[in-house]
Design an enzyme around this catalytic site. Structure first.
Site, short mmCIF file in Angstrom:
data_model
loop_
_atom_site.label_atom_id
_atom_site.label_comp_id
_atom_site.label_asym_id
_atom_site.label_seq_id
_atom_site.Cartn_x
_atom_site.Cartn_y
_atom_site.Cartn_z
N ASN A 1 0.86 -1.18 0.00
CA ASN A 1 0.00 0.00 0.00
C ASN A 1 0.90 1.24 0.00
O ASN A 1 1.49 1.57 1.01
CB ASN A 1 -0.91 -0.02 1.23
CG ASN A 1 -1.79 1.22 1.31
OD1 ASN A 1 -1.91 1.98 0.36
ND2 ASN A 1 -2.43 1.41 2.45
N HIS B 1 -9.53 0.96 4.98
CA HIS B 1 -8.25 1.16 5.66
C HIS B 1 -8.43 2.07 6.86
O HIS B 1 -9.24 3.00 6.84
CB HIS B 1 -7.21 1.74 4.69
CG HIS B 1 -5.82 1.69 5.21
ND1 HIS B 1 -5.33 2.60 6.12
CD2 HIS B 1 -4.80 0.81 4.99
CE1 HIS B 1 -4.08 2.30 6.42
NE2 HIS B 1 -3.74 1.22 5.75
N GLU C 1 -6.82 4.46 7.98
CA GLU C 1 -6.63 5.89 7.71
C GLU C 1 -7.87 6.50 7.06
O GLU C 1 -8.17 7.68 7.27
CB GLU C 1 -5.38 6.08 6.85
CG GLU C 1 -4.10 5.80 7.63
CD GLU C 1 -2.92 5.38 6.80
OE1 GLU C 1 -1.89 5.05 7.40
OE2 GLU C 1 -3.02 5.35 5.55
N GLU D 1 -5.48 -5.13 10.58
CA GLU D 1 -4.49 -4.11 10.89
C GLU D 1 -4.78 -3.52 12.27
O GLU D 1 -5.69 -2.70 12.42
CB GLU D 1 -4.45 -3.01 9.82
CG GLU D 1 -5.81 -2.53 9.31
CD GLU D 1 -5.70 -1.27 8.48
OE1 GLU D 1 -4.62 -0.95 8.00
OE2 GLU D 1 -6.73 -0.58 8.34
N GLY E 1 2.59 2.25 11.23
CA GLY E 1 3.48 3.40 11.14
C GLY E 1 4.07 3.84 12.46
O GLY E 1 4.69 4.89 12.55
N SER F 1 2.66 -2.99 10.34
CA SER F 1 4.13 -2.81 10.32
C SER F 1 4.88 -4.12 10.10
O SER F 1 5.84 -4.43 10.82
CB SER F 1 4.61 -2.13 11.62
OG SER F 1 4.09 -0.82 11.72
#
Length: 249
Positions: free
Chosen positions: A10, A95, A97, A167, A173, A213
């Site tokens: 991604n 996602h 985000e 996730e 991140g 990650s």
């Protein structure tokens, strides 16, 4: 049951056009002939250029989002029709985000999932809990709710085109990673929950990626777990030399 490892990159809101094309060229060369399944999620504006590079390779062209509606008066949106016109084969939806920065609801994510599947695209559906959820002991509850809500109306046949990406939001991140055992526990829970939503055959065949990650240093241990079938890779997917080692595990 043996499932093919599926490693997806991604790229998020990164790269220039030249960098995107070069990265795609490097990946095509590095992954040629490899047995696993591969995809890169490319920024909308570079899909056409990267698609030209990936054509005929063993790497799927993926988008990072799609509109929930058909072409029309939807300023700033990008439709399934437009993505397919560029050769896009897969789309990342839900996602964290998009959920937590943009504020996408599970209702909207479900509309996008059904729209993409009805138009023949593959879907990588992201689910996962916040740190506050995990600390409160609600990780499984959050994942179960998202699976139920986001897959509502998705048929057993359509599930063949759905990949789940777990996730843990607190591990994206941040440099933090769930231990292989912690990640496996949630992956196993999700697989069992998919069996409740559908049946054991669908659960056994569904690929569940880890998306918190993953990098070369921890990929082997994560992918050795029985219910972790691949990875949705962020930062480590932006260079061929950091992405390829994960793809080779």
């Amino acid at each position: 049951m043996a499932r093919t490892h599926y490693i997806a990159g991604n790229w998020k809101m990164n790269t220039s056009k030249a960098e995107a094309v070069k990265l795609a060229q490097d990946l095509v060369a590095a992954l040629k002939g490899k047995a696993n399944k591969f995809m890169v999620g490319v920024p909308f504006v570079y899909l056409d250029a990267v698609g030209q590079v990936l054509k005929g390779s063993n790497i799927l062209l993926g988008a990072q989002d799609v509109a929930a509606t058909a072409n029309g008066a939807h300023t700033g949106e990008v439709s399934t029709e437009m993505l397919k016109d560029l050769g896009v084969q897969s789309v990342i939806l839900g996602h964290s985000e998009r959920r937590h920065e943009i504020g996408e609801s599970d209702e909207l994510i479900n509309k996008k999932v059904r729209r993409a599947l009805n138009e023949g695209l593959e879907v990588v559906l992201c689910i996962g809990e916040l740190l506050s959820d995990r600390e409160a002991g609600n990780a499984e509850q959050v994942c179960a709710f998202q699976l139920s809500a986001d897959l509502a109306g998705v048929t057993e046949e359509q599930m063949k085109k759905v990949t789940i990406a777990y996730e843990p939001v607190w591990a994206i991140g941040t440099g933090k990673t769930a231990t292989p055992e912690d990640a496996e526990a949630i992956h196993k829970f999700c697989r069992n929950y998919i069996a409740k939503l559908y049946n054991q055959k669908v659960a056994d065949e569904t690929i569940i990626q880890y998306g918190g990650s993953m990098k070369a240093s921890n990929a082997k241990d994560l992918l050795a777990q029985p219910d972790i079938d691949g990875g949705l890779i962020g930062g480590a997917s932006l260079k061929a030399e950091t992405f390829e080692p994960i793809c080779n595990e």
